[in-house]
Design an enzyme around this catalytic site. Structure first.
Site, PDB file in Angstrom:
ATOM      1  N   ASP A   1       0.812  -1.229   0.000  1.00 16.88           N
ATOM      2  CA  ASP A   1       0.000   0.000   0.000  1.00 16.88           C
ATOM      3  C   ASP A   1       0.837   1.268   0.000  1.00 16.88           C
ATOM      4  O   ASP A   1       0.454   2.268   0.595  1.00 16.88           O
ATOM      5  CB  ASP A   1      -0.965   0.004   1.203  1.00 16.88           C
ATOM      6  CG  ASP A   1      -1.697  -1.310   1.323  1.00 16.88           C
ATOM      7  OD1 ASP A   1      -2.220  -1.764   0.295  1.00 16.88           O
ATOM      8  OD2 ASP A   1      -1.729  -1.893   2.419  1.00 16.88           O
TER       9      ASP A   1
ATOM     10  N   LYS B   1       2.150   2.139  -5.168  1.00 20.00           N
ATOM     11  CA  LYS B   1       2.966   1.722  -6.320  1.00 20.00           C
ATOM     12  C   LYS B   1       2.237   1.983  -7.635  1.00 20.00           C
ATOM     13  O   LYS B   1       2.849   2.315  -8.646  1.00 20.00           O
ATOM     14  CB  LYS B   1       3.285   0.218  -6.215  1.00 20.00           C
ATOM     15  CG  LYS B   1       4.155  -0.123  -5.020  1.00 20.00           C
ATOM     16  CD  LYS B   1       4.412  -1.619  -4.913  1.00 20.00           C
ATOM     17  CE  LYS B   1       3.248  -2.410  -4.408  1.00 20.00           C
ATOM     18  NZ  LYS B   1       2.852  -2.166  -3.020  1.00 20.00           N
TER      19      LYS B   1
ATOM     20  N   ASN C   1      -4.503 -10.983  -3.899  1.00 21.69           N
ATOM     21  CA  ASN C   1      -4.388 -10.301  -2.594  1.00 21.69           C
ATOM     22  C   ASN C   1      -4.025  -8.825  -2.794  1.00 21.69           C
ATOM     23  O   ASN C   1      -4.196  -8.015  -1.912  1.00 21.69           O
ATOM     24  CB  ASN C   1      -3.354 -10.980  -1.673  1.00 21.69           C
ATOM     25  CG  ASN C   1      -2.035 -11.270  -2.359  1.00 21.69           C
ATOM     26  OD1 ASN C   1      -1.912 -11.171  -3.575  1.00 21.69           O
ATOM     27  ND2 ASN C   1      -1.040 -11.646  -1.593  1.00 21.69           N
TER      28      ASN C   1
ATOM     29  N   GLY D   1      -4.390  -5.082  -4.714  1.00 22.65           N
ATOM     30  CA  GLY D   1      -5.537  -4.345  -5.246  1.00 22.65           C
ATOM     31  C   GLY D   1      -5.060  -3.018  -5.777  1.00 22.65           C
ATOM     32  O   GLY D   1      -4.256  -2.360  -5.139  1.00 22.65           O
ATOM     33  N   HIS D   2      -5.490  -2.650  -6.966  1.00 23.06           N
ATOM     34  CA  HIS D   2      -5.135  -1.324  -7.446  1.00 23.06           C
ATOM     35  C   HIS D   2      -6.303  -0.714  -8.208  1.00 23.06           C
ATOM     36  O   HIS D   2      -7.105  -1.414  -8.804  1.00 23.06           O
ATOM     37  CB  HIS D   2      -3.858  -1.338  -8.289  1.00 23.06           C
ATOM     38  CG  HIS D   2      -3.803  -2.431  -9.300  1.00 23.06           C
ATOM     39  ND1 HIS D   2      -3.314  -3.679  -9.016  1.00 23.06           N
ATOM     40  CD2 HIS D   2      -4.198  -2.481 -10.582  1.00 23.06           C
ATOM     41  CE1 HIS D   2      -3.399  -4.440 -10.082  1.00 23.06           C
ATOM     42  NE2 HIS D   2      -3.935  -3.746 -11.046  1.00 23.06           N
TER      43      HIS D   2
ATOM     44  N   GLN E   1       2.487  -5.995  -3.020  1.00 21.02           N
ATOM     45  CA  GLN E   1       2.832  -6.030  -1.578  1.00 21.02           C
ATOM     46  C   GLN E   1       4.125  -5.252  -1.289  1.00 21.02           C
ATOM     47  O   GLN E   1       4.427  -4.319  -1.995  1.00 21.02           O
ATOM     48  CB  GLN E   1       2.890  -7.480  -1.066  1.00 21.02           C
ATOM     49  CG  GLN E   1       1.523  -8.162  -0.998  1.00 21.02           C
ATOM     50  CD  GLN E   1       1.130  -8.894  -2.251  1.00 21.02           C
ATOM     51  OE1 GLN E   1       1.970  -9.507  -2.887  1.00 21.02           O
ATOM     52  NE2 GLN E   1      -0.113  -8.829  -2.640  1.00 21.02           N
TER      53      GLN E   1
HETATM   54  P1  IMP Z   1      -1.895 -13.074   2.228  1.00 18.39           P
HETATM   55  O1  IMP Z   1      -1.025 -12.463   1.173  1.00 18.39           O
HETATM   56  O2  IMP Z   1      -3.358 -12.980   1.896  1.00 18.39           O
HETATM   57  O3  IMP Z   1      -1.468 -14.476   2.575  1.00 18.39           O
HETATM   58  O4  IMP Z   1      -1.711 -12.214   3.564  1.00 18.39           O
HETATM   59  C1  IMP Z   1      -0.509 -12.248   4.310  1.00 18.39           C
HETATM   60  C2  IMP Z   1      -0.179 -10.885   4.896  1.00 18.39           C
HETATM   61  O5  IMP Z   1       0.129  -9.985   3.855  1.00 18.39           O
HETATM   62  C3  IMP Z   1      -1.339 -10.244   5.668  1.00 18.39           C
HETATM   63  O6  IMP Z   1      -0.795  -9.491   6.736  1.00 18.39           O
HETATM   64  C4  IMP Z   1      -1.957  -9.316   4.642  1.00 18.39           C
HETATM   65  O7  IMP Z   1      -2.658  -8.246   5.255  1.00 18.39           O
HETATM   66  C5  IMP Z   1      -0.719  -8.852   3.906  1.00 18.39           C
HETATM   67  N1  IMP Z   1      -1.010  -8.432   2.520  1.00 18.39           N
HETATM   68  C6  IMP Z   1      -1.249  -9.228   1.459  1.00 18.39           C
HETATM   69  N2  IMP Z   1      -1.448  -8.515   0.347  1.00 18.39           N
HETATM   70  C7  IMP Z   1      -1.317  -7.223   0.690  1.00 18.39           C
HETATM   71  C8  IMP Z   1      -1.362  -5.996  -0.041  1.00 18.39           C
HETATM   72  O8  IMP Z   1      -1.570  -5.957  -1.270  1.00 18.39           O
HETATM   73  N3  IMP Z   1      -1.157  -4.865   0.690  1.00 18.39           N
HETATM   74  C9  IMP Z   1      -0.883  -4.883   2.029  1.00 18.39           C
HETATM   75  N4  IMP Z   1      -0.812  -5.997   2.751  1.00 18.39           N
HETATM   76  C10 IMP Z   1      -1.027  -7.165   2.094  1.00 18.39           C
END
Ligand code: IMP
Length: 443
Positions: free
Chosen positions: A12, A15, A37, A39-40, A227
């Protein structure tokens, strides 16, 4: 020429704005890790598109590739593509045949496991998209790859092996009832149909070969990291991490181009001017110690729109953490940084950064390797002169010199600490509100 965009913090960092800005000079935009996972939001011709899988470049007539390091949920992908088509676009999206597929049982297990950990401090707070369980199966050599969807017999063979194991995990280990996510015949029908669509639209590619050919033809490639560094499986705050490598090394392993190719290009770390975190894990500079700090965090959260794009969860807020950024700059070998959301901090009474940590009576300049030690670190704060709120659209038009002096001092400090130049500064949420000092594709 390649440009790799990496999140320096916890995801977040904004990017997307830089991928948008510099992606205009790229011919191909490649995601090299993660899945839906991320989002943009892309705004094009006044239309807003919320995407989690389709690379933003694909909305802008670029080729968007999901590299072999990604995990792909075809349900999400095709629903995004269908939505874009309904809105009159023809996104050109290609998938690496070596990328792994998120199956319905992965999502179910992601949620079951989080639930099982709910009462302990092991909860990760995942996005529930099945990311971890899919990478687990990849490493366990029982995953389903995009290439497997193209051949119904291969798909059947793989699913007949793996699904009974998932069923017994759900039923015998967790004592729950398995459902449609373990119905082999239904899965074969649905996922072979996805395979048919991939074949019909020529969407499945050998990613490394495809990229090498396009590069030989002189095309520019942008690697779009999702991420951030501190949720990298190797370099993040394990176990509060995602299951892939958002750091720059992931661009090589996750695309099939070599580290020398990535390394000859530019690697730009995207930094948010403060810190936010979704989910669990240490955050030494978090603003939460008293009512005043909590009020400040609420203010920044509202002003910066700090709510998860995928899950809507409010993000935790803190001061900028410099040991974290020193770590990120080293792990990915940044050649430059872009600093976003500078406007969000404008008009505050105080501005601080965590310049170092104090741990066991010693000052540390970077992050300890274990999460337990990191959690014990106290920030050594450094104060900056606050900068006033100004007309940021005007600043965006006029350029760097129009940025208030105190904010320039903040940027100079960052560049000095990380030993890299500032390439761009985000001063507002719109695509135009970015002050560019250097376009990495011109370097
Ligand atoms: P997962 O990627 O769904 O397995 O989540 C693992 C960790 O990464 C958690 O703490 C999520 O909140 C964090 N996370 C995953 N994707 C994002 C993202 O795009 N932005 C911020 N945090 C993320």
């Amino acid at each position: 020429m390649t440009v790799t965009i990496v999140g320096s913090q916890l995801g977040d960092e904004g990017k997307g704005a830089l991928v948008d800005l510099w992606g205009g000079d790229a011919d191909i935009v490649v995601r090299y890790q993660g899945g839906d996972n991320a989002g943009h939001t892309v705004v094009e011709d006044g239309e807003e598109y919320k995407l989690s899988l389709v690379p933003s470049g694909a909305v802008r007539d670029k080729v968007g590739i999901l590299g072999n390091g990604c995990v792909i949920n075809p349900r999400t992908l095709f629903s995004e593509i269908d939505d874009l088509r309904e809105r009159g676009l023809e996104p050109d999206v290609r998938l690496a045949k070596r990328a792994h597929v998120i199956m319905p049982y992965h999502r179910r297990l992601d949620n079951i496991e989080e639930e099982a950990k709910a009462d302990s401090d092991l909860t990760v707070g995942t996005t529930g998209r099945g990311i971890g369980p899919t990478y687990e199966d990849k490493a366990g050599r029982r995953g389903i790859r995009v290439g497997d969807l193209l051949d119904r017999d291969v798909l059947r063979q793989r699913l007949e092996y793996v699904v009974p194991k998932k069923k017994s995990l759900i039923e015998d280990v967790y004592g729950l009832e398995a459902g449609e996510e373990c119905d082999i015949e239904a899965l074969i029908d649905e996922y072979a149909e996805f395979g048919r669509r991939l074949r019909e639209n020529d969407m499945a590619v050998n990613c490394g070969d495809f990229l090498a050919e396009r590069r030989e033809a002189g095309e520019n490639v942008m690697f779009e990291g999702a991420q951030g560094t501190l949720i990298d499986i190797d370099h993040g705050s394990y176990p509060y991490v995602t299951s892939s490598n958002p750091t720059a090394g992931g661009a090589a392993t996750g695309s099939g181009l070599g580290p020398t190719v990535v390394g000859q290009g530019e690697v730009v770390g995207i930094v948010k001017a403060y810190l936010s975190r979704v989910g669990e894990g240490p955050m030494p500079t978090e603003l939460k110690d008293d009512d005043r700090e909590e009020e400040l965090a609420d203010y920044i959260r509202e002003k910066g729109g700090e709510f998860g794009t995928v899950t809507g969860r409010p993000r935790r807020i803190g001061w900028l953490d410099i040991p974290m950024l020193r770590h990120a700059a080293r792990v990915s070998g940044f050649t430059g940084i872009a600093v976003n959301h500078l406007d969000v901090l404008a008009g505050l009474d105080e501005i601080k950064v965590g310049h170092a940590y104090e741990h066991d009576g010693e000052e540390r300049l970077t992050i300890p390797a274990t999460t337990e030690e990191w959690a014990k670190c106290e920030p050594v704060l450094k104060e900056f002169e606050p900068w006033p709120d100004v007309d940021w659209s005007e600043v965006a038009e006029e350029g760097y010199d129009a940025i208030p002096d105190a904010a320039q001092d903040y940027l100079d400090y960052l560049a000095e600490e990380l030993d890299v130049p500032v390439y761009a500064v985000g001063v507002g949420p719109d695509r135009e509100q970015t002050v560019q000092l250097t376009n990495p594709f011109d370097e």
